[in-house]
Write a protein that holds these residues in place. Structure first.
Motif, short mmCIF file in Angstrom:
data_model
loop_
_atom_site.label_atom_id
_atom_site.label_comp_id
_atom_site.label_asym_id
_atom_site.label_seq_id
_atom_site.Cartn_x
_atom_site.Cartn_y
_atom_site.Cartn_z
N ALA A 85 25.02 40.60 -1.32
CA ALA A 85 24.30 41.89 -1.21
C ALA A 85 26.00 41.66 0.12
N PRO A 86 26.01 43.34 0.74
CA PRO A 86 26.57 43.21 1.22
C PRO A 86 27.02 42.87 3.14
N SER A 87 25.86 42.25 2.94
CA SER A 87 25.51 41.73 4.41
C SER A 87 25.21 40.07 4.28
N TRP A 88 24.93 39.15 5.27
CA TRP A 88 24.46 37.97 5.17
C TRP A 88 23.19 38.11 5.99
N LYS A 89 22.90 38.94 6.14
CA LYS A 89 21.57 39.29 6.56
C LYS A 89 20.08 39.59 5.48
N LEU A 90 20.88 40.84 4.44
CA LEU A 90 20.37 40.65 3.32
C LEU A 90 20.10 39.82 2.05
N ALA A 91 21.48 38.62 2.13
CA ALA A 91 21.12 38.17 1.28
C ALA A 91 20.97 36.90 1.86
N GLU A 92 20.05 35.96 2.68
CA GLU A 92 19.92 35.56 3.68
C GLU A 92 18.16 36.03 3.80
N LYS A 93 17.94 36.85 3.18
CA LYS A 93 16.44 37.54 3.09
C LYS A 93 16.50 37.72 1.26
N LYS A 94 16.81 37.74 0.33
CA LYS A 94 17.27 37.19 -1.28
C LYS A 94 16.56 35.78 -1.26
N ARG A 95 17.41 35.12 -0.28
CA ARG A 95 17.58 33.73 -1.07
C ARG A 95 15.76 33.00 -0.84
N GLN A 96 15.41 33.63 0.77
CA GLN A 96 13.99 33.55 1.16
C GLN A 96 12.95 33.65 0.24
N GLU A 97 13.62 34.96 -0.50
CA GLU A 97 12.11 35.73 -1.51
C GLU A 97 12.38 35.04 -2.83
N TYR A 98 13.83 34.96 -3.15
CA TYR A 98 13.74 34.31 -4.96
C TYR A 98 14.37 32.97 -4.68
N GLY A 99 14.77 32.55 -4.05
CA GLY A 99 15.15 31.19 -3.92
C GLY A 99 16.19 31.14 -5.13
N VAL A 100 17.19 31.73 -4.56
CA VAL A 100 18.19 31.82 -5.59
C VAL A 100 19.52 31.34 -4.08
N ASP A 101 20.66 31.73 -5.49
CA ASP A 101 21.97 31.56 -4.48
C ASP A 101 22.51 32.31 -4.25
N VAL A 102 23.05 32.45 -3.30
CA VAL A 102 23.17 34.30 -2.14
C VAL A 102 24.79 34.26 -1.54
N GLU A 103 25.47 35.25 -1.77
CA GLU A 103 27.08 35.14 -1.69
C GLU A 103 26.79 36.45 -0.72
N VAL A 104 28.39 37.13 -0.27
CA VAL A 104 28.10 38.22 0.04
C VAL A 104 29.39 39.19 0.20
N TRP A 105 29.85 40.24 -0.08
CA TRP A 105 30.97 41.03 -1.08
C TRP A 105 32.59 40.30 -0.58
N TYR A 106 32.33 40.18 0.58
CA TYR A 106 33.94 39.80 2.02
C TYR A 106 34.44 38.52 0.53
N THR A 138 37.67 38.97 -1.75
CA THR A 138 38.92 38.59 -1.16
C THR A 138 39.96 37.95 -1.87
N ILE A 139 40.82 38.74 -1.24
CA ILE A 139 42.27 38.05 -2.52
C ILE A 139 42.82 36.95 -1.59
N ASP A 140 41.61 35.96 -1.82
CA ASP A 140 42.25 34.59 -1.93
C ASP A 140 41.35 33.24 -3.13
N PRO A 141 42.46 33.18 -3.74
CA PRO A 141 41.83 32.97 -5.40
C PRO A 141 40.66 31.56 -5.08
N ALA A 142 41.31 31.25 -3.38
CA ALA A 142 40.56 29.56 -3.57
C ALA A 142 38.94 29.86 -2.90
N LYS A 143 38.84 31.25 -2.74
CA LYS A 143 37.47 31.46 -2.15
C LYS A 143 37.08 32.03 -3.57
N TRP A 144 36.70 33.08 -3.67
CA TRP A 144 36.39 33.55 -4.90
C TRP A 144 36.21 33.25 -6.26
N GLY A 145 37.49 31.86 -6.70
CA GLY A 145 38.18 31.16 -7.47
C GLY A 145 36.66 29.80 -7.83
#
Length: 985
Positions: free
Chosen positions: A733-754, A758-765
């Motif tokens: 999701a674009p925000s952690w707020k929306l991501a957290e809401k979907k995690r609670q609603e569907y029990g899925v793993d979540v992340e944010v766009w950032y 990011t250009i940091d390969p350690a994060k997106w890798g």
């Protein structure tokens, strides 16, 4: 007379082969019927339906191909006879002389090998004896006349330890614990995939080639302890083992105290400790006394299990009723005894050789220092003391890790735990090639062997790469791409039927790699597909580019070791230490005890494997074997052993096979050439996977980039987050707020766009390695460049974009540089969802539809603003002040207005989280007591911050200025009913 030409040329470039290589079947069918086009064919044949024309032509074509193959094989047989006659005439005497010489040498070799084999078999049988000298305990007696296969077969359901000991070198070659399956059918599969490798390194080399004096010892596994928690009184040693480190700490603190009050505090602690010690005397510290010590000394005490495993870490844990001055961690190394664990030994690691590790072991035992250890099949692999860890350096694994990162293989693993059913599906499609006998008369046997069988997959005519990152697992009726598929209604062609009768490989309800199913289709076989798993991008790499894979490690070629390692499914981890049975009884987990050795086995939280790679390697080897066998006289077959063929007579072999003078028949043969075959009459499994969904274009190109569009509330996100056919799904999701809401609603793993932009390969890798499918939400706020970056980074991930492009709030651009809004370009498919599940009010539906039409036709913002005002409730801030409740939502455009409402309702406890923590996410709204995180009182929010959410209560929208039409549309489309919307004007 010239040397005669080989008749093999007759088997190449037939019409049927040209036809089978064509991608345009209809074109070739028309050409076969000598029609210019389908219209001419309909006219001449008198058939109106084009499909009926093709069916008629296909029937004629099949009859033609069958007749052509029959003529070709008859002609080939005649040419073979002619060739043999000419060869005999060419130089009959010389050939006879040469043949006699070859037979003489062959008989000598066979005789020598036979004698050597008989001696070795005799040695193997006699070497299976109780290990009385190595373990001073009662052990089972094994009949010396039994082979290892037959011996273990008599021990179904037993937990066994099997040790191979090199008597000459005085060292253990390998030790392994095995649970023998409890029925014959499972035992045969276990032997083919696991048991045979107790002695054999590959199809030609066994343990005796390297260790001729090896002896096999079989004995029942360690005694299982039924853990009954026994009370301990910690007292061992001249000074109480538990109190001593606490006394030392208090003395040290007293000496180093800089203030009189601190010295007084530690004096008091020492006094109370002395009183407790005098009261206890030689009785030891009980759990009750520990509670008293923690409160009087203001400390926490945790006593670790002898072996630390999983979450079951402490035997006893007592905490001070005040803030502790220190936390003491003790290790229960003996019954009634603890040792102070002051070191984080897991951060103090040294790599050593196996020889050095055994020297360390001997030194620790000599100095009576406690340690725990782990083993592999060869011996000790690591030793931990309370201060340090020593482990065997593994150059092979270092090279494997580098190769997997370079080729992207480390992104393709699945988990036996989290992906349990999918993992079972993959295992059922992994068929190890084994040994099958056809003739027990082996006097005139010849032997041909496939070169580097596991690494020769590029030579396979049906090579299509490997199933890599699995993105889909669902019901299907066709091959969707490189993957594994379960089949039924199997009908084998004439040639494959005869071959399958001998090899027993293909049956209904079984699962096979796609390359193998394509081989069956190319050989006039048909089947129905019912389930399949596949990905959006196959893996394609050449083992020959990695020389280390062709070196030997512990007597096994690296590529063979890696293929086996990828299919490892051990679901438990074991740790061991030395201690008595009383100590073993203190453990609360599954433990085993034997000869003062305690072993704890506990289930892994995860077991990642790449078994689908192994499945394809085995399939490519199998296809090459079957391709060779199809052109052989089956009456000449003696045995097929994994990648080797034993035969008699004259046969022509492909370039993938080489002659072997070495012939052994020690491998145990089974009823089928492959392992893991379900009986044909067994009922197929109803897998808990996804329903059918079109995932590929008609041209066979994967839908790896999907776009779901439509108004908010039409289930774009819901449809994908509830699709069981998507594997390892991550919601972004674009925000952690929306991501957290979907995690609670569907029990899925979540992340944010950032974190994916990011250009940091350690994060997106890290995210790319962990997940196979991305569901990226609210993409109307995304730029075109964002989309391109995601496409490029995550090329083997199924990307599902969801958003109301062109209608919802556009991207929020804070820079001065112009940006391009996301477009529908370069998606493989665009789905438009039209049924809305959010709106419960017909009036609101009509208003929303009209506003969308005005936005589509480019009407001015002012016109759209006025339309919304004229159709919604209009109120003032005074009304808000009187009617706002804490569950309502206030939307505003500026921070000044937002802060005004927060001040207006500052006494109402509605918290806005401003920092991510383990328990809370930035943007999350908490009503009630202040959460234990960085947060602030807030009662008004920007429209961008609530995009993707639904308002369940009153929705106040501040209209201080003319709204951008898409921003206003986003705001009003949060409501379910028109009566919820209150415009503040």
């Amino acid at each position: 007379m010239n040397s005669p030409k080989s008749p093999e040329l007759l088997l190449k470039n037939t019409k049927s082969e040209i036809y089978q290589s064509s991608n345009n079947i209809k074109k070739y069918l028309l050409k076969f019927g000598e029609f210019k086009n389908i219209r001419e064919a309909k006219s001449i044949l008198g058939i109106d339906n084009g499909n009926e024309v093709y069916e008629l032509l296909l029937k004629g074509w099949n009859e033609f191909v069958f007749a052509e193959n029959k003529i070709r094989m008859n002609k080939y047989d005649l040419e073979v006879k002619k060739y043999n006659a000419e060869l005999k005439k060419y130089n009959e005497e010389q050939a006879k002389k040469l043949l006699e010489e070859v037979n003489k040498k062959a008989r000598a070799v066979v005789k020598q090998k036979k004698e050597k084999k008989e001696q070795k078999v005799k040695k193997v049988k006699k070497s299976i004896i109780p290990l009385k000298t190595y373990y001073e305990t009662n052990v089972m007696v094994v009949n010396e006349d039994d082979s290892l296969y037959e011996t273990l077969k008599k021990l179904l359901g037993k937990n066994l330890t099997i040790t191979i000991y090199n008597e000459k070198g005085g060292n253990i070659v390998t030790t392994r614990n095995e649970t023998i399956p409890d029925n014959n059918k499972e035992y045969i599969n276990w032997w083919k995939s696991t048991g045979v490798w107790i002695i054999w390194k590959n199809s030609e080399e066994n343990i005796y080639n390297e260790y001729p004096d090896a002896v096999i010892y079989i004995y029942e596994a360690d005694k299982k302890i039924n853990s009954n928690k026994i009370k301990q009184y910690f007292k061992e040693g001249n000074v109480n083992c538990l109190l001593k480190p606490i006394f030392n700490w208090a003395e040290d603190c007293k000496e180093n105290s800089k203030s009189a009050s601190s010295k007084s505090r530690y004096n008091a602690i020492l006094k109370r400790l002395t009183e407790i010690s005098n009261e206890i005397g030689d009785n030891g510290v009980s759990e009750t006394e520990m509670i008293r010590i923690t409160n009087d000394a203001q400390i926490d005490i945790s006593i670790e299990n002898p072996i630390i495993v999983g979450d079951d870490k402490y035997i006893v844990e007592t905490k001070s009723n005040k803030k502790p001055l220190k936390h003491f961690i003790m290790r229960n190394t003996k019954f009634n005894h603890v040792e102070h664990n002051e070191f984080l030994y897991l951060n103090n690691i040294e790599d050593v050789t196996r020889e050095e590790l055994y020297e360390i072991k001997n030194k620790l035992e000599k100095e009576n220092i406690y340690y725990e250890f782990k083993r592999d099949l060869t011996g000790y692999t690591s030793i931990n003391t309370l201060e340090k860890t020593w482990r065997i350096s593994n150059k092979f694994m270092e090279l494997i890790n580098e190769m997997e990162i370079e080729e992207g293989l480390n992104e393709c693993y699945i988990d036996d735990i989290d992906d349990n059913e999918l993992s079972c599906f993959v295992k059922m499609g992994t068929h190890y090639n084994a040994t099958i006998d056809f003739d027990m008369n082996r006097d005139d046997a010849k032997h041909m062997d496939m070169v580097s069988a596991y690494a020769s997959y590029l030579n396979c005519d049906f090579y299509e790469g490997f199933l890599g990152k699995i993105t889909d697992w669902r019901k299907t009726n066709k091959i969707e791409g490189v993957g594994l598929y379960q089949i039924t209604n199997l009908k084998l062609g004439v040639f494959v039927t005869e071959l399958n009768d001998k090899m027993k490989i293909y049956f209904n309800n079984n699962i096979y790699p796609s390359c193998e199913l394509k081989w069956l289709e190319a050989n006039d076989c048909s089947f129905d597909i019912v389930y399949g798993c596949w990905g959006v991008k196959p893996v394609d790499f050449d083992m020959e580019e990695y020389g280390f894979l062709f070196e030997k490690y512990d007597g096994v070629k690296g590529y063979a070791k890696y293929v086996g390692m990828c299919d490892s499914h051990r679901l438990t981890t074991k740790f061991s230490c030395y201690g008595d049975e009383a100590l073993a009884n203190t453990l609360g987990t599954c433990s085993y005890f034997k000869n003062n050795e305690i072993t704890i086995a506990y289930p892994k939280k995860h077991n990642y494997h790449f078994g689908h790679f192994t499945a394809f390697i085995l399939a490519y080897q199998r296809i090459q074997m079957l391709e060779q066998l199809l052109y052989m006289d089956y009456d000449n077959l003696i045995r097929v052993c994994v990648d080797g063929i034993y035969y008699r007579g004259d046969e022509i072999f492909n370039y993938g096979f080489v002659e072997k003078t070495k012939m052994t028949f020690n491998n145990i043969a089974g009823d089928s050439y492959v392992s893991n075959i379900i009986d044909e009459d067994e009922i197929g499994i109803d897998w808990d996977c996804g329903e059918y969904k079109k995932c590929y274009t008609e041209g066979g190109v994967a839908y790896k980039r999907e776009l779901y569009i439509g108004e908010g509330g039409n289930g774009k996100t819901h449809k994908n987050l509830t699709d069981k056919g998507l594997i390892r799904t991550l919601y972004i999701a674009p925000s952690w707020k929306l991501a957290e809401k979907k995690r609670q609603e569907y029990g899925v793993d979540v992340e944010v766009w950032y974190n994916i932009l990011t250009i940091d390969p350690a994060k997106w890798g890290k995210i790319k390695r962990r997940y196979n499918v991305f569901v990226i939400d609210e993409v109307s706020m995304m730029t075109e460049q964002n989309k391109v970056d995601i496409f490029e980074k995550f090329d083997n991930v199924k990307l599902i974009f969801c958003g109301d492009i062109g209608f919802q709030a556009a991207l929020f651009n804070t820079s001065n540089e112009p940006v391009i809004e996301i477009t529908k370009k370069d998606f493989d498919i665009v789905y438009e969802e039209k049924v809305n599940y959010r709106y419960k009010c017909e009036k609101l539906k009509k208003i929303i539809a009209y506003v969308r039409d005005m936005i589509y036709w480019g009407r001015p913002d002012l016109e759209i603003n006025n339309y919304v005002k004229n159709n919604c409730i209009n109120k003032t801030n005074e009304y808000v002040k009187q009617n706002y409740t804490i569950n309502d939502m206030i939307l505003s455009r500026s921070h000044i207005v937002k802060d005004m409402y927060t001040e207006m309702f500052k006494d109402m406890k509605k918290w806005y989280v401003t920092k991510n923590t383990r328990l809370f996410k930035n943007g999350q709204i908490i009503i009630g007591d202040e959460p234990d995180t960085t947060c602030e009182i807030r009662h008004s929010y920007t429209i961008h911050s609530i995009q993707g959410e639904t308002a369940e209560h009153k929705l106040f929208i501040n209209m201080e200025k003319t709204y951008n039409a898409r921003l206003l549309y986003t705001a009003i489309s949060r409501a379910r009913k028109l009566e919820q919307i209150i415009l503040i004007v």
